[in-house]
Enzyme design. Structure first.
Site, PDB file in Angstrom:
ATOM      1  N   ASP B 232      -3.922 -11.279  -0.909  1.00  0.00           N
ATOM      2  CA  ASP B 232      -4.220  -9.859  -0.687  1.00  0.00           C
ATOM      3  C   ASP B 232      -5.726  -9.658  -0.488  1.00  0.00           C
ATOM      4  O   ASP B 232      -6.520 -10.527  -0.823  1.00  0.00           O
ATOM      5  CB  ASP B 232      -3.730  -9.056  -1.905  1.00  0.00           C
ATOM      6  CG  ASP B 232      -3.319  -7.647  -1.519  1.00  0.00           C
ATOM      7  OD1 ASP B 232      -3.930  -7.077  -0.598  1.00  0.00           O
ATOM      8  OD2 ASP B 232      -2.388  -7.108  -2.145  1.00  0.00           O
ATOM      9  N   HIS B 322       3.623  -5.291   7.356  1.00  0.00           N
ATOM     10  CA  HIS B 322       2.575  -4.600   6.594  1.00  0.00           C
ATOM     11  C   HIS B 322       1.223  -4.681   7.292  1.00  0.00           C
ATOM     12  O   HIS B 322       0.535  -3.659   7.440  1.00  0.00           O
ATOM     13  CB  HIS B 322       2.485  -5.178   5.180  1.00  0.00           C
ATOM     14  CG  HIS B 322       1.478  -4.479   4.321  1.00  0.00           C
ATOM     15  ND1 HIS B 322       1.654  -3.170   3.897  1.00  0.00           N
ATOM     16  CD2 HIS B 322       0.280  -4.881   3.827  1.00  0.00           C
ATOM     17  CE1 HIS B 322       0.605  -2.814   3.168  1.00  0.00           C
ATOM     18  NE2 HIS B 322      -0.244  -3.821   3.115  1.00  0.00           N
TER      19      HIS B 322
END
Lengths: 180, 414
Positions: B232, B322
């Site tokens: 991330d 995403h």
């Protein structure tokens, strides 16, 4: 009580108010600059010899409270703290803490003045020596600031700003008067 | 130090007993007055109850590491993320006004500056716990209700309602946010306790959101991984980015160096995520799980190629994935993320836990930088099957202050 009276009288007799040049920096860190300035002035009086850092007073709505901080004598002479006064309380006393029954501690007024030898520091802390304030003139609200005047044996005085802090300790529990 | 504490000589100028003082009409308990009177005559060390703490063991470099509290910006924003966070949301009492908030900030700024240096706070009851700053940063933010007290330049708009949000007010907007980050959980706990003691007269805690990344000892400097296993924060402006200052810091004269903090508590549905195999997981995000590289690349830092197609002409990175939805469509749709994983117990979940991400983003203007991205994600993002935002808040973060300064003091006009 007698000591407080004596000091009050001493002040009303026209003692010159020797406001320390350190006033503005008191309560902040005792950096090198202010320390040097202070030593220079040390010949004049006890108030000029003392640097107070981390001065604070316990928040209270009424009644009594305690004043704390670190007292550093930056001079080569003895400093003798005899008492204190301030507009936020009617009575100020130097107190010490002694062992109480079953491991607790209790406080009592000091027998004499607080002597701080040359180049020594003395901490006023909850559970130890401190300045007790009685009969507050109003609430002490956390985050506000008040000023206490420290009164020395040579009649000099030092104005010290105090931060008001919420604090659960420093509860005033007394030993009975041993002379009673 | 001990030596200097016992130097006062007992002298008997006056003998002022407690009973004499009691004559002034102060009330203390009869129980105290009946205690053993002999104790008063025992010799005692003066002032010795709370000695200045001394570190008895040598500190590790990680424990001793400090991040300056004072500066043009508050710490804990551009600061590389430490291992752990405790984010506290507080509401001011109904009687607290601007002057009251200024008093509170005076106390909190002083606490934060001392603790960040590895020094005890004023009136610290556990001073030894302050001696390992471990990279401690403490950052203060104010919610929209309070922003008006700080002037127009500090304003933040509440975040809009996003369609996919399932907000629980338990994690909602508060008046005040205090972000505490460090590499040591005990350091954080101590700082939090000290700060909350000073908040007690002014504010009540609504929530505490704790979170974690890799422990310092195992952090190899790569981007964080979240609990879904994904790498991330790969695309995340840092101070090395030439556009960083413009993206993050406000530039208006009275608020230069301030910023905005967005806080989103994003629950991950780990039970259903468990049903998804690796190809499905990678397709949902658009990145490879092992390296974090985009599906079109080899390394984490490779630019994603959203136009690339496979042998049958299908996009390699799903347009609904995403990263396809979250990527910035203009230069200004960027913000600094500083997120942490969270886990608390939840017996109602099959996993036994409520886990997810405490998403924290900083940007100069959330309405231009953060909101458009979040709108796109709310409209479509394959990850939405497994993530649900349950808490949402926004705060204005005042500029930093110089040595001895108080956060927001000038803005509060006190």
């Amino acid at each position: 009580m007698p000591r407080v009276h004596r000091l009050r009288i001493g002040l009303t007799l026209g003692m010159a108010l020797l406001i320390s040049p350190l006033l503005a920096s008191c309560g902040a860190s005792s950096d090198e600059g202010s320390a040097a300035a202070n030593v220079e002035a040390s010949a004049s009086d006890m108030a000029d010899s003392l640097v107070i850092t981390d001065g604070w007073v316990k928040a209270a709505t009424d009644g009594m409270t305690g004043v704390f901080g670190v007292l550093e004598n930056q001079s080569t002479e003895l400093v003798v703290l005899e008492g204190a006064e301030g507009s936020f309380g009617h009575m100020f006393e130097l107190h010490e803490t002694v062992p109480g029954a079953s491991g607790s501690t209790m406080m009592q007024a000091m027998d004499g003045a607080l002597e701080i030898p040359a180049s020594a520091s003395h901490e006023l802390v909850p559970g130890g020596d401190h300045i007790m304030v009685m009969d507050l003139t109003g609430p002490l609200i956390s985050g506000d600031e008040v000023t206490v005047s420290l009164l020395f044996a040579d009649q000099s005085r030092l104005e010290v700003p105090l931060v008001i802090k919420d604090y659960a300790g420093a509860q005033e529990v007394y030993v009975p008067d041993e002379d009673k | 130090m001990e030596e200097s504490r016992t130097t006062m000589d007992r002298r008997s100028l006056f003998r002022v007993g407690a009973i004499a003082a009691g004559g002034a009409g102060l009330g203390w308990s009869a129980a105290a007055l009946t205690a053993d009177s002999t104790t008063a005559q025992k010799p005692v060390a003066r002032g010795g109850a709370t000695p200045t703490p001394v570190e008895v063991m040598p500190q590790t470099a990680a424990a001793a590491r400090t991040v300056p509290f004072y500066g043009a910006n508050q710490a804990g924003i551009s600061t590389p993320a430490q291992a752990e966070i405790s984010l506290i949301g507080l509401d001011l009492g109904p009687e607290v006004d601007r002057a009251g908030l200024a008093r509170l900030m005076r106390l909190l700024s002083d606490d934060a500056s001392r603790l960040a240096q590895g020094k005890p706070a004023l009136a610290d009851t556990e001073p030894e716990l302050a001696l390992s700053p471990a990279g401690l940063t403490i950052t203060f933010g104010f919610g929209p209700r309070i922003c008006s007290w700080l002037g127009a330049e500090a304003a933040v708009e509440p975040l809009p309602d996003f369609e996919t949000d399932r907000l629980d007010e338990a994690w909602g907007q508060t008046d005040l946010a205090i972000q505490i980050c460090a590499d040591d959980p005990l350091t954080i706990a101590h700082a939090r306790r000290m700060l909350l003691k000073d908040c007690r007269s002014y504010a009540t805690v609504r929530w505490i959101q704790d979170g974690y990344r890799r422990a310092l000892a195992t952090d190899n400097g790569s981007a964080m991984r979240n609990l879904m296993g994904q790498v991330d924060e790969t695309v995340n402006p840092s101070e090395a980015d030439p556009n960083f200052a413009g993206l993050i810091w406000r530039d208006s004269p009275g608020y230069r160096g301030g910023t905005t903090m967005v806080v989103r508590r994003i629950r991950t549905e780990l039970d259903t995520w468990d049903e998804v195999d690796r190809p499905g997981r990678e397709a949902a995000v658009g990145r490879k799980l092992d390296t974090g590289a985009p599906l079109t690349g080899e390394k984490e830092t490779d630019e994603a190629d959203f136009d690339a197609v496979d042998e049958v002409g299908l996009p390699i990175i799903d347009p609904a994935s995403h990263i396809a939805r979250a990527r910035h469509l203009s230069a200004e749709e960027r913000f600094r993320r500083r997120s942490y994983n969270y886990t608390i117990a939840d017996a109602s979940q099959s996993t036994g836990e409520d886990s997810g991400m405490l998403f924290i983003a900083f940007c100069a203007d959330a309405s231009k930088q953060f909101v458009p991205v979040q709108q796109r994600l709310a409209e479509m993002d394959r990850l939405n099957l497994w993530v649900t935002t349950i808490g949402s808040a926004i705060y204005t973060v005042p500029p930093g202050v110089s040595e001895g300064g108080v956060i927001a003091a000038d803005l509060l006009g006190v």
